[in-house]
Design a protein around this motif. Structure first.
Motif, PDB file in Angstrom:
ATOM      1  N   THR A 254      20.110  37.869 -98.754  1.00  0.00           N
ATOM      2  CA  THR A 254      19.591  39.282 -98.630  1.00  0.00           C
ATOM      3  C   THR A 254      21.029  40.252 -98.409  1.00  0.00           C
ATOM      4  N   ALA A 255      22.045  39.688 -99.047  1.00  0.00           N
ATOM      5  CA  ALA A 255      22.780  40.403 -98.673  1.00  0.00           C
ATOM      6  C   ALA A 255      23.364  41.620 -99.301  1.00  0.00           C
ATOM      7  N   GLU A 256      22.474  42.144-100.818  1.00  0.00           N
ATOM      8  CA  GLU A 256      22.067  43.325-100.276  1.00  0.00           C
ATOM      9  C   GLU A 256      21.217  44.275 -99.868  1.00  0.00           C
ATOM     10  N   ALA A 257      20.071  43.298 -99.293  1.00  0.00           N
ATOM     11  CA  ALA A 257      19.027  44.461 -97.894  1.00  0.00           C
ATOM     12  C   ALA A 257      19.709  44.798 -96.985  1.00  0.00           C
ATOM     13  N   SER A 258      20.705  43.765 -96.439  1.00  0.00           N
ATOM     14  CA  SER A 258      21.557  43.630 -95.065  1.00  0.00           C
ATOM     15  C   SER A 258      22.742  44.895 -95.257  1.00  0.00           C
ATOM     16  N   GLY A 259      22.811  45.528 -94.176  1.00  0.00           N
ATOM     17  CA  GLY A 259      24.835  46.092 -94.302  1.00  0.00           C
ATOM     18  C   GLY A 259      25.417  45.877 -93.228  1.00  0.00           C
ATOM     19  N   ILE A 260      25.989  45.952 -93.498  1.00  0.00           N
ATOM     20  CA  ILE A 260      27.059  45.509 -92.315  1.00  0.00           C
ATOM     21  C   ILE A 260      27.722  47.201 -92.044  1.00  0.00           C
ATOM     22  N   ILE A 261      27.545  47.587 -90.977  1.00  0.00           N
ATOM     23  CA  ILE A 261      28.467  49.275 -90.749  1.00  0.00           C
ATOM     24  C   ILE A 261      29.434  49.586 -89.756  1.00  0.00           C
ATOM     25  N   ASP A 262      30.877  49.841 -90.306  1.00  0.00           N
ATOM     26  CA  ASP A 262      31.561  49.800 -89.323  1.00  0.00           C
ATOM     27  C   ASP A 262      31.628  50.709 -88.743  1.00  0.00           C
ATOM     28  N   HIS A 263      32.137  50.435 -87.217  1.00  0.00           N
ATOM     29  CA  HIS A 263      32.456  51.990 -86.380  1.00  0.00           C
ATOM     30  C   HIS A 263      33.345  51.485 -85.422  1.00  0.00           C
ATOM     31  N   CYS A 264      34.824  52.361 -85.222  1.00  0.00           N
ATOM     32  CA  CYS A 264      35.344  52.752 -84.025  1.00  0.00           C
ATOM     33  C   CYS A 264      35.023  53.981 -83.240  1.00  0.00           C
ATOM     34  N   PHE A 265      35.823  53.147 -82.306  1.00  0.00           N
ATOM     35  CA  PHE A 265      35.596  54.355 -81.023  1.00  0.00           C
ATOM     36  C   PHE A 265      36.079  54.828 -80.550  1.00  0.00           C
ATOM     37  N   GLU A 266      37.613  53.929 -81.148  1.00  0.00           N
ATOM     38  CA  GLU A 266      39.057  54.359 -80.557  1.00  0.00           C
ATOM     39  C   GLU A 266      39.490  55.986 -80.851  1.00  0.00           C
ATOM     40  N   CYS A 425      18.025  41.810 -90.787  1.00  0.00           N
ATOM     41  CA  CYS A 425      17.948  43.120 -90.177  1.00  0.00           C
ATOM     42  C   CYS A 425      18.077  44.065 -91.504  1.00  0.00           C
ATOM     43  N   ASP A 426      17.380  45.708 -90.744  1.00  0.00           N
ATOM     44  CA  ASP A 426      18.127  47.051 -92.002  1.00  0.00           C
ATOM     45  C   ASP A 426      20.496  46.982 -91.759  1.00  0.00           C
ATOM     46  N   LYS A 427      20.557  46.939 -90.878  1.00  0.00           N
ATOM     47  CA  LYS A 427      21.340  47.357 -90.566  1.00  0.00           C
ATOM     48  C   LYS A 427      22.374  46.283 -89.335  1.00  0.00           C
ATOM     49  N   VAL A 428      22.960  46.241 -89.179  1.00  0.00           N
ATOM     50  CA  VAL A 428      24.660  46.130 -88.522  1.00  0.00           C
ATOM     51  C   VAL A 428      24.921  46.719 -88.095  1.00  0.00           C
ATOM     52  N   HIS A 429      25.112  47.663 -86.961  1.00  0.00           N
ATOM     53  CA  HIS A 429      26.636  48.411 -86.671  1.00  0.00           C
ATOM     54  C   HIS A 429      27.834  47.711 -85.806  1.00  0.00           C
ATOM     55  N   VAL A 430      28.873  47.147 -86.638  1.00  0.00           N
ATOM     56  CA  VAL A 430      29.909  46.496 -85.632  1.00  0.00           C
ATOM     57  C   VAL A 430      30.431  47.702 -85.322  1.00  0.00           C
ATOM     58  N   VAL A 431      30.528  47.529 -83.460  1.00  0.00           N
ATOM     59  CA  VAL A 431      31.304  48.851 -83.022  1.00  0.00           C
ATOM     60  C   VAL A 431      32.475  48.022 -82.085  1.00  0.00           C
ATOM     61  N   TYR A 432      33.832  48.635 -82.714  1.00  0.00           N
ATOM     62  CA  TYR A 432      34.883  48.018 -82.133  1.00  0.00           C
ATOM     63  C   TYR A 432      35.409  49.389 -81.419  1.00  0.00           C
ATOM     64  N   PHE A 433      35.789  48.879 -79.774  1.00  0.00           N
ATOM     65  CA  PHE A 433      36.779  49.638 -78.856  1.00  0.00           C
ATOM     66  C   PHE A 433      37.852  50.041 -78.891  1.00  0.00           C
ATOM     67  N   ASN A 434      38.248  48.846 -79.511  1.00  0.00           N
ATOM     68  CA  ASN A 434      39.860  49.054 -79.551  1.00  0.00           C
ATOM     69  C   ASN A 434      40.048  48.598 -81.079  1.00  0.00           C
ATOM     70  N   ARG A 435      41.103  48.586 -81.305  1.00  0.00           N
ATOM     71  CA  ARG A 435      40.790  49.076 -83.111  1.00  0.00           C
ATOM     72  C   ARG A 435      42.837  48.478 -83.756  1.00  0.00           C
TER      73      ARG A 435
END
Length: 446
Positions: A254-266, A425-435
């Motif tokens: 499923t790697a092509e159908a799923s996506g890891i999206i990286d976000h950072c609040f810092e 799932c369609d998207k996985v948003h990985v949210v870091y509060f501290n990088r």
């Protein structure tokens, strides 16, 4: 109920309120702590009894009816309860960090909160330290930035998700009393399963130390365990390997159908305040990413709540702009539960909340059994610790927001990202509060 993989205790009550092993409406979890707050106020301010009885009725209605949970929670929060004297709350890691915080947060003034942690922060000396005897991870520490956090003679409220024997709370009372003596302790939990013998142990400690211990719970009963555990670590190791193999297969498919999206609040200048301390894991990894100030790990007071509320609202507004699915899961990680739970509550309808856990539980599909499925991976913070995500089937959600207080190195993050992709799932948003610094995080998967 479910089977623990733990020779010290073979069973687990799988809570429909905590948001740890089962996805829940975030307001249900918040309401659990708020209900305990009302019970506490009724106990310590008896003249408020009739008013508190009415609020308890609202809380029970919200806990039993998910559609009413938000309204009930807001009614309890709008009371803005206060005490005449300062009161201190301590939540037990990792499961009760959010429960203790949500209980504390009901009080508009005069309250402070800190939660225990299993993290090792070499720059700081723990103000208290104790052991949770039945746990797979026994050490608890409290790192208070305010060295007077436990000073004074007012009551201390110890918050746990359940009391089975109560030994954990007695251990921490002994430690606190040795360093910060006082006359009154309150133990608050969702469930209380102590036997007459266990309750006598509490009475004996009261006499020995010259203190009063009051216990509060939403549900009290008795349990009896018959027989001996049939499950051992060797059997479970096979289950873990099977789960990991299944997750790896899903990543490939499923790697092509799923996506890891990286976000950072810092990078947000208006984001959360931070604490600049590093941690060191049992496998020797030093994480230099900062901590958030208002999680409760380092202590906070009622005066801090306005700033925390504003930060949570800003974070929720940012994440709302990223939402694209109809079925959303917000996932806290380990001890980092309360802030993700609050953010989930502000994201609107069709949002569920739960957290990763370090509790090994045997997954099994059968009606009435508490853990149907699970994936496991080495913790990004400590490779000697396994983390688990339970009761999330592949394709159950359109999108998942995984909220991490701190980033770890790319190599340490990768097993967790692989497990998340396996949830399909369609998207996985990985949210870091501290990088981490740019050099440390170089090559992070996006």
């Amino acid at each position: 109920m479910a089977a623990r993989v733990n020779k010290k205790r073979a069973f687990l009550f799988v809570s429909k309120v905590l948001g740890k092993h089962i996805p829940v409406n975030p307001y249900t979890s918040l309401l659990g702590g708020a209900a305990l707050a009302v019970l506490l106020y009724k106990e310590l301010v008896p003249q408020a009894g009739p008013q508190m009885d009415q609020l308890i009725g609202e809380a029970v209605k919200g806990l039993l009816n998910v559609e009413y949970a938000e309204e009930a929670y807001r009614k309890l929060m709008n009371e803005r309860l206060t005490f005449a004297e300062p009161i201190k709350f301590v939540g037990f890691a990792e499961t009760a960090t959010a429960l203790g915080h949500s209980m504390y947060h009901v009080f508009a003034d005069g309250a402070s909160y800190i939660h225990t942690t299993r993290e090792d922060i070499p720059d700081l000396l723990p103000i208290i330290r104790f052991e949770e005897e039945h746990s797979h991870a026994v050490d608890h520490r409290c790192y208070a930035l305010d060295e007077h956090a436990f000073a004074g003679d007012g009551p201390i409220v110890l918050v746990d998700d359940e009391m089975t024997t109560g030994k954990t709370t007695l251990n921490i009372i002994r430690d606190i009393q040795a360093h910060f003596p006082r006359k009154q302790y309150v133990i608050a939990s969702l469930l209380d399963w102590r036997t007459d013998s266990d309750e006598q142990t509490f009475t004996d400690l009261e006499t020995e130390l010259g203190i009063t211990i009051t216990t509060l719970s939403l549900l009290k009963g008795e349990i009896q365990l018959l027989g001996v555990p049939m499950l051992d670590h060797a059997v479970y190791a096979g289950q873990v390997r099977h789960t990991e193999h299944a997750a790896a297969s899903l990543v490939e498919d499923t790697a092509e159908a799923s996506g890891i999206i990286d976000h950072c609040f810092e990078k947000d200048a208006f984001s959360f305040e931070r604490i600049l301390h590093s941690s060191i894991s049992t496998d020797g990894y030093t994480n230099t990413a900062p901590y958030l100030k208002y999680t409760g790990r380092f202590g906070l007071q009622s005066a801090d709540n306005a700033a925390l509320n504003a930060e949570i609202t800003r974070a929720a507004e940012r994440l709302n702009k990223l939402r694209s699915g109809q079925r959303t899961l917000v996932m806290g990680t380990g001890e980092f539960m309360y802030i993700p739970m609050r953010i989930a509550a502000e994201l609107g309808p069709n949002v569920f909340y739960q957290s990763t856990t370090r509790s090994p539980v045997y997954p099994h599909r059968e009606k009435g059994y508490g853990v149907a499925c699970g994936v496991t991976y080495p913790s990004p913070d400590d490779s000697t610790v396994r983390n688990f995500i339970y009761n999330v089937d592949p394709g159950q959600y359109d999108e998942i927001f995984v909220l991490l207080e701190r980033e770890s190195s790319p190599e340490r993050m990768q097993p967790m990202l692989d497990a998340l992709i396996g949830l399909d799932c369609d998207k996985v948003h990985v949210v870091y509060f501290n990088r981490l610094t740019s050099q440390e995080s170089k090559g992070a998967r996006i």
